[in-house]
Scaffold this motif. Structure first.
Motif, PDB file in Angstrom:
ATOM      1  N   GLN A 117       0.833  -1.206   0.000  1.00  0.00           N
ATOM      2  CA  GLN A 117       0.000   0.000   0.000  1.00  0.00           C
ATOM      3  C   GLN A 117       0.866   1.254   0.000  1.00  0.00           C
ATOM      4  OE1 GLN A 117      -3.411   0.174  -0.281  1.00  0.00           O
ATOM      5  NE2 GLN A 117      -2.925   2.336  -0.583  1.00  0.00           N
ATOM      6  N   CYS A 171       2.453   1.823  -3.514  1.00  0.00           N
ATOM      7  CA  CYS A 171       1.500   2.434  -4.456  1.00  0.00           C
ATOM      8  C   CYS A 171       1.315   3.921  -4.171  1.00  0.00           C
ATOM      9  CB  CYS A 171       0.156   1.716  -4.376  1.00  0.00           C
ATOM     10  SG  CYS A 171       0.205   0.019  -4.987  1.00  0.00           S
ATOM     11  N   ARG A 172       1.245   4.273  -2.885  1.00  0.00           N
ATOM     12  CA  ARG A 172       1.055   5.674  -2.528  1.00  0.00           C
ATOM     13  C   ARG A 172       2.262   6.504  -2.941  1.00  0.00           C
ATOM     14  NH1 ARG A 172       0.015   6.498   3.607  1.00  0.00           N
ATOM     15  NH2 ARG A 172      -1.743   5.125   3.032  1.00  0.00           N
ATOM     16  N   TRP A 193      -1.217   0.203  -8.869  1.00  0.00           N
ATOM     17  CA  TRP A 193      -1.805  -0.895  -8.085  1.00  0.00           C
ATOM     18  C   TRP A 193      -0.923  -2.144  -8.202  1.00  0.00           C
ATOM     19  CZ3 TRP A 193      -3.786  -5.465 -10.352  1.00  0.00           C
ATOM     20  CH2 TRP A 193      -3.906  -5.446 -11.744  1.00  0.00           C
ATOM     21  N   ALA A 197      -3.264  -3.831  -3.318  1.00  0.00           N
ATOM     22  CA  ALA A 197      -3.226  -2.429  -2.873  1.00  0.00           C
ATOM     23  C   ALA A 197      -3.259  -1.535  -4.104  1.00  0.00           C
ATOM     24  CB  ALA A 197      -1.964  -2.165  -2.051  1.00  0.00           C
TER      25      ALA A 197
END
Length: 1009
Positions: free
Chosen positions: A409, A412-413, A425, A441
């Motif tokens: 996660q 990806c951020r 993603w 994610a």
């Protein structure tokens, strides 16, 4: 005239180009340098020739002179070693060691002088080398003469010294019983001889001559037999002549030593003169080389000075032209540095400086073009830096991550927020039937778009999309324009709504394969260049490594937890194991000390558990163990501990109990719980157990002692019949210690020969004669005396020593019978008892056959007695064993008949010779009608089967008369004889002792027989 020539030359040079002027100056410098080098080369050749002459001649002569001196020194050392060691090593060994070595060393000196003569051109040097060689030969010749003279002297066992020793020893032998003056004179004579050998002076020699004359005179006057006197005088004369020869040889050795030493002292001065000549030649060579070196230095210095002056003139002339061109170039460079890329240099001529000006102008043109390209590169650099910042931040996240979901996660951020991408993603490549790609994610546009992709990496290409294809092919896939890519047609509309123009799919590759895919979307067409793709690929690889590492770490933690559990708990039952038990018991004991309470340790062992394994199998045995473990855990408190030590042994640890009664209540409850019926593989079992209880601190203060005491108490509970519990008592340890000591002594008894065989005769009830015997083992302990068989036979059976004990008895009986036969005794059959364990041994028949074969014994002289219980344990196997023994020809008896559970149908199948009635029936014949009836029945049964009957333990005449009336064949017991040592039994056989029988009854029995 000269001035005019110089002016014309200067004007001509002024018209030359810069290159021509530099070349002409360098040519002059080169000419001067070559001139100086030529002078140096000629000097060097002359010096080299002088050095070669020196090295090839004088220097080599100096080296050879030094080598010759070294060889002479080594020869002198060998000479001294020979003179010092000849008496210690003997003449032969000293000559082999040192004389040969000296010859080799002087040969080397001769070779060195021969080479000196071949190298030198000086007749004086050649003559001196020849003198050295001749003197060395004289030295060698003289030394070898000394060596030969030492060979004549010999040692105590050879040469003149040996002859003197033989004469002296012969004189000593003849003078042993002679009058006193003669041995004393001989002793003084020997001392004078030894003094001369040691001192080499004239005084001991004169002393010897005087004493020899006195000895001969004393022999002539002594009261001796004529033959003895004549022999003594002859020996004394030989002794005196040998000594005189020895003295003469010593004198010759001294003279020869002086001669060869004079030759050796001649060699050394000659070598010194050669060395001095070589040194003088060396000095002359070095002086010549110094002169040549100084001359060469002056020539080189003069050439260098001229070249320096000429070079300075050329540099000054050319420098002025170069300085003007450089000032123009510096002005041009200043303008360019200030940003004026329009600046240009004037090109005046085609000289080198003009060419340089043209080159600088072309450089200005290139800088103008580069400035235009720099703007384009800056935009690309900003994009790469953005991607590198994403990679750096993601790597930091990878280092700190401890959870896989959190990791993907955050990645990806970072890609969306720091990289400026539209969507990112991560999907996992699952191995389900559909081979789906499940999103783990995402960051960026809404989650519905990613969920709506429904991608797969199976064989159906239409469901792949870019992510499925990247996973399936394990390679990076790039779509520069989503709207123009036909493979993404099903998702064109959704991508256009969310502003997704280009995308890239990066497989997450690990050692185990492709774990999933990282997909990144941008809102610009063709947003990913080659450098950016390379960085993103590295990011995907790092992410894959991080995911794999987290999964491996999770697996290691799982395995570690499993190993820790296995290290502390039993793998079958899940109970605490020995390690955990010890730790908890230590803690419980410490708590009990502080709180003044008790701890109970219960050692529980299942009764007849082996029978369950043997009959129902180990799987059922494991089920029973697990069931018992559950019942034990359910019967104690949570603070208590149930542990499995191994096999069918469990330990229950009870904390904080007040008295032994509390432990007794728990032990009774455990026995009751365990005894509840249980069905295993269709069979209902009622398990039973034996429990030993030990209390802390009452029974022991240490952990090991506490467990050992519980084990001792459990053993007593099992010995008492099982399915009960016993508390530990101190006397139990005493009995166990005594039993262990007896076991250790029994093992040593077999090794030390403390065992004996006694023989109890068996007599016929028809004629009273001895018809056999039973071999009974006895133990004569060095401290305890005779140990009862009732004490050590059961112990031997329990510990397994009965095998070795039975084999020893069998071999000993066969050996003893062979000894009796060799003594001429008429030996009847001797019976040897076989234990149940020995009877079931697979090689019993081979052991019996080997024992008979080793002693050359007839098989009929050996009998084997088998107990009824052993024969009926495994009837078919027992019948096969007895049949094989019977085939050997040995006698077979069934011992202790009536105490077991024999089946007549089985009994008749055994090929037996005798049936022995147990002493328990014979001892009660006068008081118990049942015993009499049993004896009567046994005799009748045996006779009906064709077997002879032997009654054991017959001690009274009434017992003997009853057995005769019942037609018992033989008896054995104290009535006739107790068990006898081998010597006493042999004496009994030799005297022909018989059992007294009533005549009439004996005659009647014989008639019946």
């Amino acid at each position: 005239m000269l001035r005019e020539s110089l002016v014309r030359l200067r004007h001509a040079v002024a018209g030359w180009s810069l290159r021509a002027r530099l070349l002409s100056g360098f040519a002059v410098l080169l000419l001067l340098t070559l001139t100086a080098d030529g002078i140096s080369l000629l000097s060097q050749r002359h010096a080299q020739r002088a050095m070669d002459d020196f090295l090839n001649g004088d220097n080599r002569i100096a080296e050879l002179t030094a080598d010759a001196r070294a060889e002479l020194l080594r020869a002198r050392r060998s000479e001294k070693d020979f003179l010092l060691r000849v008496r210690e090593y003997g003449w032969e060994e000293a000559r082999a060691r040192y004389a040969t070595l000296l010859q080799d060393q002087l040969t080397g000196l001769g070779r060195a002088m021969a080479e000196v003569r071949s190298l030198t051109r000086d007749p004086a040097v050649a003559a001196e080398a020849a003198d050295v060689h001749n003197a060395a030969q004289q030295y060698e010749k003289g030394f070898l003469l000394v060596v030969e003279l030492y060979g004549r002297l010999g040692r105590r066992d050879a040469g003149l010294e040996g002859r003197m020793l033989q004469s002296a020893q012969a004189l000593e032998a003849l003078l042993q019983d002679s009058p006193a003056p003669l041995p004393m004179l001989l002793l003084q004579l020997r001392r004078a001889e030894k003094n001369f050998i040691l001192l080499h002076t004239r005084i001991p020699a004169d002393r010897f001559e005087a004493l020899a004359s006195q000895l001969q005179a004393a022999m002539a006057q002594a009261a001796l037999a004529p033959a003895q006197r004549q022999e003594l005088l002859r020996l004394a004369g030989d002794y005196q002549r040998s000594f005189a020869d020895y003295v003469a040889v010593e004198a010759a050795i001294d003279e020869a030593c002086q001669r060869y030493l004079a030759a050796a002292h001649t060699v050394e001065p000659l070598l010194d003169r050669l060395a001095l000549r070589a040194a003088a030649a060396d000095q002359a060579t070095h002086t010549m080389l110094d002169d040549l070196g100084r001359a060469t230095q002056w020539a080189v210095a003069a050439s260098a000075l001229v070249a320096l002056l000429l070079g300075t003139a050329v540099v000054l002339r050319v420098g002025r032209g170069i300085d003007r061109a450089l000032r123009a170039c510096m002005h041009f460079a200043g303008r360019v540095a200030a940003g004026d890329l329009q600046a240009r240099l004037p090109v005046q001529d085609r000289s080198e400086l003009g060419s340089m000006a043209a080159s600088l102008n072309r450089m200005a043109d290139a800088l103008q073009k580069a400035q235009a390209d720099q703007a384009d590169q800056a935009a690309e650099l900003r994009r790469v830096n953005r991607t590198l910042r994403v990679l750096s931040q993601c790597n930091e996240t990878l280092v700190r991550a401890t959870d896989e979901a959190e990791l993907v996660q955050l990645i990806c951020r970072h890609v969306v927020e720091m990289g400026g991408y539209r969507l990112a993603w991560v999907g996992e490549a699952r191995h389900d039937p559909r081979r789906s790609i499940a999103p783990l994610a995402l960051a960026g546009v809404d989650k519905d778009y990613v969920d709506g992709l429904a991608l797969s990496w199976d064989d159906a290409a239409q469901r792949h999309g870019i992510a499925g294809a990247a996973v399936r092919d394990a390679r990076v896939l790039l779509v520069r324009d989503i709207a123009a890519d036909a493979t993404l047609a099903p998702w064109h509309g959704a991508a256009r709504e969310r502003g997704l123009a280009s995308c890239i799919a990066l497989p997450l590759r690990a050692r185990a394969g492709v774990l999933g895919v990282l997909c990144i979307y941008a809102q610009e067409v063709d947003a990913f260049d080659a450098q950016e793709i390379k960085v993103l690929t590295e990011l995907a690889d790092d992410l894959a490594y991080g995911i794999a590492s987290l999964r491996e770490a999770a697996e290691r933690q799982r395995v570690q937890r499993q190993l820790e559990h296995q290290a502390a708990f039993d793998t079958l039952t899940g109970l605490a194991n020995r390690v955990t038990l010890h730790a908890r018991l230590q803690q419980s004991m410490a708590d009990a000390r502080r709180q003044d309470k008790r701890v109970a340790v219960m050692l529980l062992d299942l009764d007849r558990f082996k029978l369950v394994n043997d009959t129902l199998g180990h799987h059922s045995g494991d089920q029973l163990l697990c069931s018992v473990a559950r019942r034990l855990q359910g019967s104690v408190r949570e603070c208590d501990t149930v542990a499995r030590l191994g096999s069918d042994e469990f330990v229950v640890l009870l904390k904080d109990i007040r008295s032994a009664a509390d432990a007794a209540g728990v032990a009774a409850a455990l026995l009751k719980e365990i005894a509840e019926p249980q069905v295993l593989d269709g069979c209902e079992l009622r398990p039973a157990a034996s429990i030993g209880v030990s209390l802390f601190p009452d029974d022991a203060q240490e952990l090991a002692a506490l467990l050992r005491n519980a084990d001792t108490a459990m053993g007593h509970a099992k010995a008492a019949g099982g399915h009960r519990f016993h508390f530990f008592a101190p006397e139990m340890n005493q009995r166990v210690a005594a039993r262990l000591a007896l076991e250790a002594d029994l093992r040593r008894a077999l090794e030390r020969g403390e065992l004996l065989v006694h023989y109890q005769p068996q007599v016929s009830l028809r004629g009273g004669e001895v018809v056999g015997a039973e071999a009974l083992v006895r133990w004569h302990h060095p401290r305890r005396g005779m140990v009862s068989p009732a004490d050590f036979i059961p112990l031997a059976e329990e510990t397994g020593l009965i095998d070795a004990l039975g084999e020893w008895v069998l071999r000993e009986v066969c050996r003893q019978q062979r000894q009796w036969l060799d003594q001429g005794l008429n030996v009847p059959q001797v019976g040897v008892n076989l234990s149940a364990r020995q009877f079931r041994h697979p090689d019993l028949v081979g052991l019996v056959a080997q024992s008979l074969r080793e002693q050359r014994l007839r098989p009929s002289l050996l009998g084997l007695e088998i107990t009824e219980s052993a024969a009926m344990h495994d009837v078919e196997s027992a019948i096969a064993t007895v049949t094989r023994l019977r085939s050997l020809g040995v006698g077979l008896s069934l011992d202790d008949f009536g105490t077991g559970y024999s089946s007549l149908s089985h009994l008749k199948r055994f090929p037996l010779d005798h049936l022995k009635i147990d002493r328990s029936f014979v001892s009660d014949l006068g008081t118990d009608p049942d015993s009499a009836a049993i004896c009567n029945a046994v005799v009748g049964l045996a006779h009906s089967l064709g077997l002879r009957v032997v009654a054991e333990g017959v001690e009274t005449e009434s017992q003997m008369l009853f057995l005769r009336r019942q037609r018992c064949d033989e008896l054995q017991g104290y009535l006739f004889s107790r068990p006898l040592p081998a010597a006493d039994y042999a004496a009994l056989l030799a005297c022909g002792r018989r059992l007294p029988l009533p005549p009439a009854e004996g005659a009647a029995l014989q008639a019946v027989a």
